[in-house]
Write a protein that holds these residues in place. Structure first.
Motif, PDB file in Angstrom:
ATOM      1  N   ALA A   1      -3.497  -2.929   2.107  1.00 42.97           N
ATOM      2  CA  ALA A   1      -2.685  -1.873   1.516  1.00 42.97           C
ATOM      3  C   ALA A   1      -1.782  -2.433   0.426  1.00 42.97           C
ATOM      4  O   ALA A   1      -1.660  -1.857  -0.657  1.00 42.97           O
TER       5      ALA A   1
ATOM      6  N   GLY B   1      -2.750   2.890  -1.848  1.00 45.82           N
ATOM      7  CA  GLY B   1      -2.094   1.752  -1.208  1.00 45.82           C
ATOM      8  C   GLY B   1      -0.845   2.161  -0.449  1.00 45.82           C
ATOM      9  O   GLY B   1      -0.591   1.682   0.661  1.00 45.82           O
TER      10      GLY B   1
ATOM     11  N   LEU C   1      -1.919   4.028   2.755  1.00 43.49           N
ATOM     12  CA  LEU C   1      -2.414   3.062   3.743  1.00 43.49           C
ATOM     13  C   LEU C   1      -1.268   2.284   4.382  1.00 43.49           C
ATOM     14  O   LEU C   1      -1.274   2.033   5.592  1.00 43.49           O
ATOM     15  N   LEU C   2      -0.291   1.931   3.586  1.00 43.92           N
ATOM     16  CA  LEU C   2       0.857   1.209   4.112  1.00 43.92           C
ATOM     17  C   LEU C   2       1.641   2.078   5.093  1.00 43.92           C
ATOM     18  O   LEU C   2       2.019   1.625   6.172  1.00 43.92           O
TER      19      LEU C   2
END
Length: 64
Positions: free
Chosen positions: A4, A47, A50-51
């Protein structure tokens, strides 16, 4: 988690290069600044999501 962050950093770099291309009116293999900015922003969103997913739904450890 590391993927991520890696995707987010790649998106950030693409955005910075896209901003440079937009300011200087450059184009590379048909990629203009507008396209690079859009791709970079998309990668940053992916990203970041996802984080957040990894932070919210990570497996909890019972170790102290």
């Amino acid at each position: 988690m590391k993927y991520a962050v890696l995707i987010f950093i790649i998106g950030l770099i693409v955005c910075l290069v896209g901003a440079l291309f937009k300011i200087t009116h450059w184009s590379l293999f048909g990629f203009s600044g507008n396209i690079m900015l859009a791709i970079g922003l998309f990668l940053q969103i992916i990203g970041g999501l996802l984080l957040l997913y990894n932070l919210l739904f990570a497996k909890k450890s019972n170790d102290l």
